[in-house]
Design an enzyme around this catalytic site. Structure first.
Site, PDB file in Angstrom:
ATOM      1  N   VAL A   1      40.804  39.785  42.729  1.00  0.00           N
ATOM      2  CA  VAL A   1      39.598  39.986  42.788  1.00  0.00           C
ATOM      3  C   VAL A   1      38.969  41.256  43.155  1.00  0.00           C
ATOM      4  CG1 VAL A   1      37.345  38.891  43.127  1.00  0.00           C
ATOM      5  CG2 VAL A   1      39.412  37.472  43.098  1.00  0.00           C
TER       6      VAL A   1
ATOM      7  N   PRO B   1      46.029  40.696  50.534  1.00  0.00           N
ATOM      8  CA  PRO B   1      44.973  41.368  51.054  1.00  0.00           C
ATOM      9  C   PRO B   1      43.617  41.076  51.135  1.00  0.00           C
ATOM     10  CG  PRO B   1      45.580  42.140  48.907  1.00  0.00           C
ATOM     11  CD  PRO B   1      46.377  41.215  49.160  1.00  0.00           C
TER      12      PRO B   1
ATOM     13  N   ASP C   1      41.205  37.404  47.415  1.00  0.00           N
ATOM     14  CA  ASP C   1      42.371  38.125  47.362  1.00  0.00           C
ATOM     15  C   ASP C   1      42.167  39.357  46.703  1.00  0.00           C
ATOM     16  OD1 ASP C   1      45.105  39.129  46.901  1.00  0.00           O
ATOM     17  OD2 ASP C   1      45.733  37.244  46.528  1.00  0.00           O
ATOM     18  N   HIS C   2      42.046  40.579  47.164  1.00  0.00           N
ATOM     19  CA  HIS C   2      41.759  41.818  46.449  1.00  0.00           C
ATOM     20  C   HIS C   2      42.885  42.240  45.652  1.00  0.00           C
ATOM     21  CE1 HIS C   2      38.910  44.954  46.030  1.00  0.00           C
ATOM     22  NE2 HIS C   2      39.053  45.509  47.348  1.00  0.00           N
ATOM     23  N   ARG C   3      43.812  41.753  45.557  1.00  0.00           N
ATOM     24  CA  ARG C   3      44.976  41.885  44.202  1.00  0.00           C
ATOM     25  C   ARG C   3      44.358  41.307  43.060  1.00  0.00           C
ATOM     26  NH1 ARG C   3      50.285  38.943  46.645  1.00  0.00           N
ATOM     27  NH2 ARG C   3      48.706  37.399  46.771  1.00  0.00           N
TER      28      ARG C   3
END
Length: 474
Positions: free
Chosen positions: A448, A268, A444-446
């Site tokens: 960060v 994501p 990567d929002h998983r």
């Protein structure tokens, strides 16, 4: 009559020149049947999804057969060249058969294979062979066919064709380097029609572009009066009038496309932006160019931007991580392999500087220079593109303000650097012309969250605005 024994023939198989690659394209052969080769001699150049690589032969002997033509994509583990390791004279040719007797079928080789080099993978599928050519048409048969066709078309009997030689001469292959061949292929140019201007008759990139210009500028043929109705023949468009060009998706472009699609739909993505005054950084770049410790090294804004990113990672180490889906773990990296996106004639590649976090500024400058030079020359090795942890892509060199870069698979962040331009900027309470750029950080929002990503981007901007922070923070 003497023939090669199966025990004297060694077959060199296409090795896995990368990590887990399954195929490679043969760009150029450096040997031909009958040539003598020695252990370690480069016999061909191949292109994988990662790099162009020269392949050395692992034994001495005489080349008996090249199994595939240039431009053919071959599976890893497939035999590409046969060598007689006895080093003897070429096998005697069989006595010519009577004119009425059919030519004998060539003797089939045994399906057995010699062991491959240690570390070379062997494909599970059977060896692919080039399709057998159809039956040859003799001169007499061709004349008869032409006469019959002329009769059917109503033009009367055709004149007898001039006698052709019994064996057609092999067409001389134009001389050109692999990048030039690829350019010609992409543009739809037949190298045999190009006039070379390089030394020793080598075709250059300029020659290919000139050929394209000539094709485009070629005058349209004057329409001829309509002929009496005959058998319809399909119209063939000349290269200059083609409305479309189809380019096979392979090599670096194919690997890049697969990686980007996988990354875009797996991780994501979030992208944040910041516009920063880099006037002081640009002044520092000019000063460093005069520094004796950096003489002869690549000193430019990218060097200081890379150093700023490394300092920001040191202050926020959690961004230097990867997501292990199989084990459901976050892998924190205690080293930084800094990737630099490079546009090359073969496509976009991202080689990385190993352990960039441990390098001094002169060492980082030297590594950047070597990385860029090697990439432009097409000599980047597959190992140089493995194991990256974070990447910089400099879209500013194309005059672009910024972008939303897609993560390299296995990395948590990528920094896009926009063009540095002179703009009006409020400095010390007054509007002044200043050097300004826009940075974009995708992550990567998983791994960060918004806070961590914002801290990293803010640290980079702060360092570029006040480069003395490289000392106080580094």
């Amino acid at each position: 009559m003497t023939t090669m024994t199966e025990a004297s023939v060694r077959e060199f198989k296409m090795p896995d020149v990368g990590e887990g690659l399954t195929e490679a394209e043969i760009l150029k052969w450096y040997v031909q049947p009958g040539d003598t080769v020695t252990d370690g001699q480069v016999v061909c150049e191949v292109e994988t999804a990662k790099a162009a690589v020269e392949l050395p032969i692992p034994y001495d002997g005489v080349v008996r057969e090249l199994r595939f033509a240039e431009g053919t994509t071959v599976d890893v583990g497939t035999a590409i060249i046969a060598v007689d390791v006895t080093g003897g004279a070429p096998a005697e040719e069989p006595a010519p058969a009577p004119a009425s007797a059919p030519a004998p079928e060539p003797e089939k080789k045994s399906e057995g294979r010699q062991p491959v080099l240690v570390g070379y993978g062997v494909a599970a599928s059977s060896t692919k062979r080039r399709p057998r050519k159809g039956p040859e048409v003799t001169v007499a048969e061709a004349a008869v066919q032409a006469a019959v066709q002329q009769e059917l078309n109503g033009h009367g009997p055709a004149p007898a064709p001039a006698p052709a030689p019994a064996v057609a001469e092999e067409r001389a292959r134009p001389l050109a380097k692999p990048p030039v061949r690829k350019l010609a292929k992409d543009l739809g140019v037949d190298l045999a029609t190009v006039t070379p201007s390089g030394p020793d008759g080598v075709i250059t990139r300029e020659d290919v572009h000139a050929a394209v210009t000539e094709q485009t500028a070629a005058p349209t043929a004057v329409p001829q009066p309509a002929a009496p109705e005959t058998a319809a023949t399909p119209a063939v468009a000349s290269p200059g009038t083609a409305r479309e060009t189809r380019v096979p998706i392979k090599g670096v472009r194919k690997a890049t496309a697969a990686a980007m699609v996988g990354s875009a739909f797996t991780a994501p993505h979030v992208t944040e932006f910041v516009t920063v005054d880099v006037t002081r950084t640009m002044k520092l770049v000019e000063e460093l160019k005069q520094d004796k410790d950096l003489q002869g090294l690549r000193v430019n804004p990218l060097l200081l931007i890379a150093k700023a990113l490394l300092v920001a990672i040191k202050r926020n180490p959690d961004i230097n991580a990867s997501w292990d889906e199989a084990n459901q773990e976050i892998v924190l990296k205690h080293y930084v392999n800094l990737g630099i996106a490079a546009a090359t004639p073969r496509g976009l590649i991202v080689p990385n500087i190993k352990d960039a976090h441990a390098k001094t500024l002169p060492q980082l400058a030297e590594a950047l220079g070597e990385l860029v030079g090697t990439a432009r020359d097409g000599r980047t090795s597959p190992a140089a593109m493995q194991g990256g942890t974070v990447t910089i892509t400099n879209v500013g060199v194309f005059g672009i303000d910024t972008g939303t870069p897609i993560l390299n698979p296995g990395e948590a962040a990528i920094l896009a650097v926009g063009a540095i331009k002179l703009q009006p900027w409020v400095h010390k309470g007054k509007v002044k012309p200043r050097q300004v750029t826009t940075l974009a950080l995708s992550f990567d929002h998983r791994l960060v969250d918004g806070e961590l990503g914002s801290k990293v981007l803010a640290d980079i901007a702060a360092i570029l605005e006040q480069p003395k922070r490289l000392i106080t923070w580094g």
